[in-house]
Design an enzyme around this catalytic site. Sequence first.
Site, PDB file in Angstrom:
ATOM      1  CD  GLU A   1      -5.016  -5.573   2.569  1.00 52.17           C
ATOM      2  OE1 GLU A   1      -5.772  -4.731   3.100  1.00 52.17           O
ATOM      3  OE2 GLU A   1      -3.801  -5.660   2.824  1.00 52.17           O
TER       4      GLU A   1
ATOM      5  CD  GLU B   1      -3.045  -1.026   2.249  1.00 46.91           C
ATOM      6  OE1 GLU B   1      -2.682  -0.553   3.345  1.00 46.91           O
ATOM      7  OE2 GLU B   1      -4.186  -1.438   2.040  1.00 46.91           O
TER       8      GLU B   1
END
Length: 846
Positions: free
Chosen positions: A251, A182
Amino acid sequence: MFKGRKTEMVLLVILQLIVAATAANVTYDHRALVIDGKRKILISGSIHYPRSTPEMWPELIQKSKDGGLDVIETYVFWSGHEPEKTKYNFEGRYDLVKFVKLVAKAGLYVHLRIGPYVCAEWNYGGFPVWLHFVPGIKFRTDNEPFKEEMQKFTTKIVDLMKQEKLYASQGGPIILSQIENEYGNIDSAYGAAAKSYIKWSASMALSLDTGVPWNMCQQADAPEPMINTCNGFYCDQFTPNSKNKPKMWTENWSGWFLGFGDPSPYRPVEDLAFAVARFYQRGGTFQNYYMYHGGTNFDRTSGGPLISTSYDYDAPIDEYGLVRQPKWGHLRELHKAIKLCEDALIATDPTITSLGSDLEAAVYKTESGSCAAFLANIGTKSDATVTFNGKSYTLPAWSVSILPDCKNVAFNTAKINSATESTTFAHQALKPDGGSSAEFGSQWSYIKEPIGISKSDAFLKPGLLEQLDTTADKSDYLWYSLSMDIKGDETFLDEGSKAVLHIESLGQVVYAFINGKLAGSGNGKHKISLDIPINLVPGKNTIDLLSVTVGLANYGAFFDLVGAGITGPVTLKSSKSGSSIDLSSQKWTYQVGLKGEDTGLATGDSSEWVSKSPLPTKQPLIWYKTTFDSPSGSEPVAIDFTGTGKGIAWVNGQSIGRYWPTSIARNDGCVDSCDYRGAYRANKCLKNCGKPSQTLYHVPRSWLKPSGNTLVLLEEMGGDPTQISFATKQTGQSLCLTVSQAHLPPVDTWTSDSKISNRTKTYPVLSLRCPVSSQVISSIKFASFGTPKGSCGSFSKGRCSSSRSLSIVRKACVGLRSCNVEVSTRVFGDPCRGVVKSLAVEASCS
């Protein structure tokens, strides 16, 4: 000698042939991951090995497989594996090799997210705190000291996997690895150095030659050949940064994490299923639930700050390892429906057309005749009827219907055919070891933790020190101590008024003691500002401030530099005259940690424990110890800490984490019923407002002995340990389900028109199954075919109800572990013609 060497060479050749035969070639193209030349539709779920125990792993993995998963995804936790520089830990809950091999044994693949930054609401984002003290280091940027340490650890993990032959290229289960995590969400804060760092990260990972692809999540500029992937509640609109890369979702947040002081978030399964179906509808081929099993933040591993000890995440498998229904069952049916479409999905790209406002069709059609379609209603208000390929279909709002043959619907995301299973905690008092009938309070012993400085390694420094720099996170606790003389004529001693001690801290908890007595306390995530009225005496006065961390920051640009502790100002002010003294620059005495931590009180073995009555309670900083028998049975175990304040607990020397039952969730934001329709967000569906965020704390069964168990508490705030109790998590006391005539038949019964000449009509089915193998359906509390009203626990008959409902369901179900009841008028008769009828049932298992 020659013969022996020849035998060794033959065995080596045989071994090489076996490895070659089992090795898989994993690549990718624009549609999917490609394993041994075949594209794959893959459904994945996250299980973090340190958040459960090795004894739990096999069952968690099997339940994941039974739920329709192909892949288990996990982070690798650097702070757990290298808690001290070059001192490695791969034992117990950190036995990564064992975990990966168990996944392989179950016949599933592994996605290994090495990071080594993981976020994950884990303390310090998974970085070991010693990294903070490497000279010249700057985290997650083009910085040589950081890159050197990152490469060392990444190489360590890759080499370990290679040594155990765990990559698919070696015959193992690992088909994909991840580097970084991320970073694209925050890389702009690092300027030009972010670009060079990401290029270096990709190059470094590729140089390790794993033989499987690498991905970077949330990294739009991921260099070739890194696959950039999506994280979020929805990823159907995501597009990879190259036409040569597949659309992957690393995710899909199945719920959300809980923080101390927050209500409990949950995500309706209708919305979660909608998000998954939309992703595969619009070209996705790999989707991962974050989390599929959340688990527990044992020890001091929770991050945040203020992340709770529970990491349940409203996942399909709950914190204790039990299947959460109907979430697990509804998703399993979804996975079956998606797999029915696999041949078409992997063969081509979708053709997407509009069927009207907020209505959409995606068709996968091949030259060989395979065809699959997804029909979506992304409107949030109204159901819709659409015409597709000359046939009429009803689409509930915010739902997707899956047609594996482009004709017949196998599944709709809004129509649940899985029963809701009630779960309750059965409480029982802590039974003293040996079954003594004595009062339980008499079984406790205690040691009082000294207030203020008590250790020989305390030190003196001018000014207020930042906590992480001072403690290196060796403990949650840091004492700031100051002695000062007050002359008899000073304004701080004016009669009828009190001095005010002003304290400012970066978090997360502060206790202020004046002359050995608790004067006040406060808590906050990143900022605490306290004004505490205090009584001073002429002469010497001692101010002892205890600063407590509740997890280090784990997310955001430069999160590693987010401080903690009392950084000031600290002032003393006369409430009468208004004059003040700034104490911030005084010489303070510091003590890292508590005396009881250093002397090993957590094990319960010390000879210092005091057993005399009365037991001191509701006082700060007391260690408590008792012994107990394990609760009978095999159900998961928790301790209910109601009656205590805040602290840390150990069972047989194992830390079950921080407890804080006095941390109360805010009063607003909760709803009685959360509408799944419309975009989900972390605060959309909340429960438990105005109540303690967490009272129950998981104790793994494998940590318990039948008797002679030791429980140790460090109660920092003040509470009564005799009020705590054990609770075992019971499931299956009640099974509830409502299935209407408009529901679809079970996915397992779906058959394409093309496979039969005369399609036999199939009907919806109400299916019940007791969750525990030793249970059977013992009673039917309610059954009505017609227009039943209410919900589980409060069902009632509506305007019409078949008089045979109860007898039919009883006959079909009682005495069996599972049963299926056809929902049709041919079974129940027609109690009210011209009305779509439903069958509602509430059953009990025992």
